[in-house]
Design an enzyme around this catalytic site. Structure first.
Site, PDB file in Angstrom:
ATOM      1  N   GLU A 115       0.832  -1.190   0.000  1.00  0.00           N
ATOM      2  CA  GLU A 115       0.000   0.000   0.000  1.00  0.00           C
ATOM      3  C   GLU A 115       0.873   1.250   0.000  1.00  0.00           C
ATOM      4  O   GLU A 115       1.940   1.293   0.603  1.00  0.00           O
ATOM      5  CB  GLU A 115      -0.923  -0.017   1.220  1.00  0.00           C
ATOM      6  CG  GLU A 115      -1.993  -1.078   1.035  1.00  0.00           C
ATOM      7  CD  GLU A 115      -2.909  -1.259   2.235  1.00  0.00           C
ATOM      8  OE1 GLU A 115      -4.074  -1.586   2.020  1.00  0.00           O
ATOM      9  OE2 GLU A 115      -2.462  -1.082   3.367  1.00  0.00           O
ATOM     10  N   CYS A 128       3.592   8.466   1.204  1.00  0.00           N
ATOM     11  CA  CYS A 128       4.044   7.525   2.226  1.00  0.00           C
ATOM     12  C   CYS A 128       4.270   6.182   1.536  1.00  0.00           C
ATOM     13  O   CYS A 128       3.332   5.582   1.024  1.00  0.00           O
ATOM     14  CB  CYS A 128       2.969   7.422   3.305  1.00  0.00           C
ATOM     15  SG  CYS A 128       3.398   6.265   4.606  1.00  0.00           S
ATOM     16  N   CYS A 135       6.192  -6.971   7.853  1.00  0.00           N
ATOM     17  CA  CYS A 135       7.310  -6.505   8.683  1.00  0.00           C
ATOM     18  C   CYS A 135       7.716  -7.635   9.610  1.00  0.00           C
ATOM     19  O   CYS A 135       6.860  -8.363  10.109  1.00  0.00           O
ATOM     20  CB  CYS A 135       6.859  -5.294   9.501  1.00  0.00           C
ATOM     21  SG  CYS A 135       8.192  -4.471  10.399  1.00  0.00           S
ATOM     22  N   CYS A 139       5.625  -4.739  16.577  1.00  0.00           N
ATOM     23  CA  CYS A 139       5.193  -3.680  17.492  1.00  0.00           C
ATOM     24  C   CYS A 139       3.709  -3.931  17.795  1.00  0.00           C
ATOM     25  O   CYS A 139       2.912  -4.152  16.876  1.00  0.00           O
ATOM     26  CB  CYS A 139       5.417  -2.316  16.868  1.00  0.00           C
ATOM     27  SG  CYS A 139       7.158  -2.077  16.431  1.00  0.00           S
ATOM     28  N   CYS A 142       0.776  -1.928  16.072  1.00  0.00           N
ATOM     29  CA  CYS A 142       0.854  -1.689  14.617  1.00  0.00           C
ATOM     30  C   CYS A 142       0.195  -2.820  13.844  1.00  0.00           C
ATOM     31  O   CYS A 142       0.502  -3.995  14.062  1.00  0.00           O
ATOM     32  CB  CYS A 142       2.315  -1.550  14.207  1.00  0.00           C
ATOM     33  SG  CYS A 142       2.536  -1.407  12.428  1.00  0.00           S
ATOM     34  N   CYS A 370      -1.744   6.067   9.645  1.00  0.00           N
ATOM     35  CA  CYS A 370      -0.550   5.405  10.165  1.00  0.00           C
ATOM     36  C   CYS A 370      -0.913   4.121  10.870  1.00  0.00           C
ATOM     37  O   CYS A 370      -1.802   4.097  11.713  1.00  0.00           O
ATOM     38  CB  CYS A 370       0.136   6.246  11.237  1.00  0.00           C
ATOM     39  SG  CYS A 370       0.583   7.859  10.732  1.00  0.00           S
TER      40      CYS A 370
HETATM   41  N1  SAH Z   1       8.722   0.533  10.489  1.00  0.00           N
HETATM   42  C1  SAH Z   1       8.983   1.911  10.539  1.00  0.00           C
HETATM   43  C2  SAH Z   1       8.163   2.711   9.568  1.00  0.00           C
HETATM   44  C3  SAH Z   1       6.719   2.331   9.370  1.00  0.00           C
HETATM   45  S1  SAH Z   1       5.603   2.685  10.678  1.00  0.00           S
HETATM   46  C4  SAH Z   1       8.779   2.434  11.942  1.00  0.00           C
HETATM   47  O1  SAH Z   1       8.291   1.691  12.787  1.00  0.00           O
HETATM   48  O2  SAH Z   1       9.168   3.562  12.206  1.00  0.00           O
HETATM   49  C5  SAH Z   1       5.275   4.425  10.522  1.00  0.00           C
HETATM   50  C6  SAH Z   1       4.824   5.075  11.843  1.00  0.00           C
HETATM   51  O3  SAH Z   1       3.459   4.756  12.157  1.00  0.00           O
HETATM   52  C7  SAH Z   1       5.661   4.618  13.019  1.00  0.00           C
HETATM   53  O4  SAH Z   1       6.004   5.688  13.867  1.00  0.00           O
HETATM   54  C8  SAH Z   1       4.709   3.692  13.698  1.00  0.00           C
HETATM   55  O5  SAH Z   1       5.101   3.499  15.017  1.00  0.00           O
HETATM   56  C9  SAH Z   1       3.392   4.382  13.528  1.00  0.00           C
HETATM   57  N2  SAH Z   1       2.243   3.521  13.788  1.00  0.00           N
HETATM   58  C10 SAH Z   1       2.167   2.193  13.627  1.00  0.00           C
HETATM   59  N3  SAH Z   1       0.946   1.739  13.974  1.00  0.00           N
HETATM   60  C11 SAH Z   1       0.227   2.811  14.362  1.00  0.00           C
HETATM   61  C12 SAH Z   1      -1.136   2.996  14.796  1.00  0.00           C
HETATM   62  N4  SAH Z   1      -1.967   1.974  14.884  1.00  0.00           N
HETATM   63  N5  SAH Z   1      -1.547   4.243  15.086  1.00  0.00           N
HETATM   64  C13 SAH Z   1      -0.694   5.279  14.944  1.00  0.00           C
HETATM   65  N6  SAH Z   1       0.576   5.172  14.542  1.00  0.00           N
HETATM   66  C14 SAH Z   1       1.045   3.954  14.243  1.00  0.00           C
HETATM   67 FE1  SF4 Z   2       7.148  -2.823  11.674  1.00  0.00          FE
HETATM   68 FE2  SF4 Z   2       4.911  -1.555  12.400  1.00  0.00          FE
HETATM   69 FE3  SF4 Z   2       6.918  -1.807  14.128  1.00  0.00          FE
HETATM   70 FE4  SF4 Z   2       7.186  -0.135  12.046  1.00  0.00          FE
HETATM   71  S1  SF4 Z   2       5.714   0.088  13.730  1.00  0.00           S
HETATM   72  S2  SF4 Z   2       8.694  -1.640  12.813  1.00  0.00           S
HETATM   73  S3  SF4 Z   2       6.025  -1.298  10.465  1.00  0.00           S
HETATM   74  S4  SF4 Z   2       5.704  -3.499  13.246  1.00  0.00           S
END
Ligand code: SAH
Ligand code: SF4
Length: 396
Positions: A115, A128, A135, A139, A142, A370
């Site tokens: 996406e 973006c 991944c 996290c 996420c 995000c």
């Molecule tokens: N993997 C990288 C980049 C992709 S995530 C990283 O973790 O930085 C992009 C951003 O969106 C990151 O700061 C991540 O922590 C945030 N993010 C992920 N899930 C989210 C959610 N459910 N609500 C808000 N931000 C989120």
């Molecule tokens: Fe991977 Fe989501 Fe963690 Fe970014 S925030 S490192 S995309 S699991």
């Protein structure tokens, strides 16, 4: 083996050769492009000039057909078409949010899907982009993290997302026409699916292409790479890419960060802050963005705000703190902090002398915000038709 090796790092071989035996020129560095031309019959003496010409056609003018490269001899164009293709990911669906945000589902080699989200604002347009299908990190807040890594994207597939969006925005200039400085696509953030620093070389090569002045020509200050904190690759990012940096910080104690951003168990808060303090480009005009997702009752107390400031001050890191209201997804184990709580948190940071913008949620109605991205294949297969129907598209 180093005890600090990344948790899991799947580096895949790049499928440069396409099924019909042709080589895709997209995503090759200038040196690789030159070598590919020589390999397929371009005389060495001419190779540098031809590389420059073809590069411009692809990245400055957005051409995909060798026949249109009118400053090359006809026979040479035919020779190129025999050996090479200019290929980017294919758009499967495009959804447009009420707020103008566009979300594309793109198909890449092997039938995988990623996406890409375009966010228009008054003074800029941000794309973006994704660096991996899924991944390897997990996290807990996420959505992408619930999807296993399928594979790393190639440099072609990464820069191809930018080219795809320029196609859709109809933003390629016409040779000979006066230079138009307005840019619908002015910024790139590597904040889509995947951990960009676990796919370093491909991300680097793709961003170098996006920055090249004879092509897409985006300034390095308009590209932001977001990482969850792959400490050994952060200095390399400064040296080899030179773009801006955002860190998914999200917690102020190791205990909480271990749960939210599990890579913290490998490289903890102090190790991360240490490497950020020496990120070579750090200056007041190029601050590091600390991304901080606001989770109700988990990381959003006044004490957290004070600890966050303390970490940043102690290490003298020029920083801004981007507060992200948590975007919920089906089955998510957290709730978004209240607006009052987010404002109070932002205020403590602001009073301490740091910018603390609250990220406006964009494209939520199309699950483009995000952390809501989870392509792939899985969800798309189930409901692609449905998504397309809802967006008034035909899905092809
Ligand atoms: N993997 C990288 C980049 C992709 S995530 C990283 O973790 O930085 C992009 C951003 O969106 C990151 O700061 C991540 O922590 C945030 N993010 C992920 N899930 C989210 C959610 N459910 N609500 C808000 N931000 C989120
Ligand atoms: Fe991977 Fe989501 Fe963690 Fe970014 S925030 S490192 S995309 S699991």
């Amino acid at each position: 083996m180093s005890p600090k090796a990344p948790i899991t790092q799947d580096v895949m071989t790049i499928p440069r050769k396409l099924p019909e035996g042709k080589v895709n020129l997209v995503g090759l560095t200038r040196d690789q492009l030159r070598a590919a031309l020589i390999d397929h019959g371009t005389p060495e003496k001419q190779a540098k000039m031809r590389t420059g010409q073809i590069w411009q056609w692809i990245y400055q003018w957005g051409k995909r057909d060798f026949a249109e490269m009118t400053n090359l001899a006809k026979a040479y164009r035919a020779q190129l078409a025999e050996h090479f293709v200019i290929e980017i990911p294919e758009v499967v669906t495009r959804q447009v949010s009420e707020d103008g945000t566009r979300k594309y589902l793109c198909r890449i080699a092997g039938g995988h899907e990623v996406e890409v989200v375009y966010i228009p604002e008054d003074d800029r347009g941000t794309l973006c982009i994704s660096s991996q299908v899924g991944c390897t990190l997990t996290c807990s807040f996420c959505h992408t993290g619930t999807q296993k890594l399928v594979r790393n994207l190639t440099a072609a597939e990464i820069v191809g997302q930018v080219m795809m969006a320029r196609d859709d925005l109809d933003e390629w200039p016409t040779p000979g026409a006066p230079k138009d400085e307005t840019r619908l696509l002015s910024n790139i953030v590597l904040m889509g699916m995947g951990e960009p620093l676990y796919n370093f070389e491909n991300v680097r090569d793709a961003m170098k292409i996006a920055m090249d002045p004879e092509g897409i020509s985006l300034s390095r200050r308009r590209i932001t790479l977001s990482t969850s904190g792959v400490v050994p690759e952060i200095a390399r990012t400064a040296e080899e890419i030179g773009c801006l940096l955002a860190i998914s910080f999200h917690a102020t104690t190791d205990e909480t960060r271990d749960v939210l951003v599990p890579i913290n168990k490998r490289w903890n808060i102090e190790e991360l802050l240490g490497v950020l303090a020496s990120y070579p480009n750090v200056s007041n005009s190029e601050r590091i963005t600390f991304e901080y997702v606001m989770l109700d009752g988990v990381n959003d107390s006044d004490d957290d705000a004070h600890r966050l400031i303390d970490h940043i001050k102690r290490h003298k890191i020029p920083a801004k703190i981007n507060l992200i209201p948590f975007n919920e997804w089906p089955g998510a184990p957290y709730k978004r902090s209240s607006n009052n709580r987010i404002r109070a948190f932002a205020n403590i940071i602001y009073q301490a002398g740091y910018a603390s913008p609250i990220r406006k949620t964009r494209g939520e109605d199309i699950m483009a915000a995000c952390g809501q991205l989870k392509s792939a294949t899985e969800r798309a297969r189930k409901s692609r038709k449905q998504i397309a129907a809802e967006a008034g598209l035909d899905g092809s």
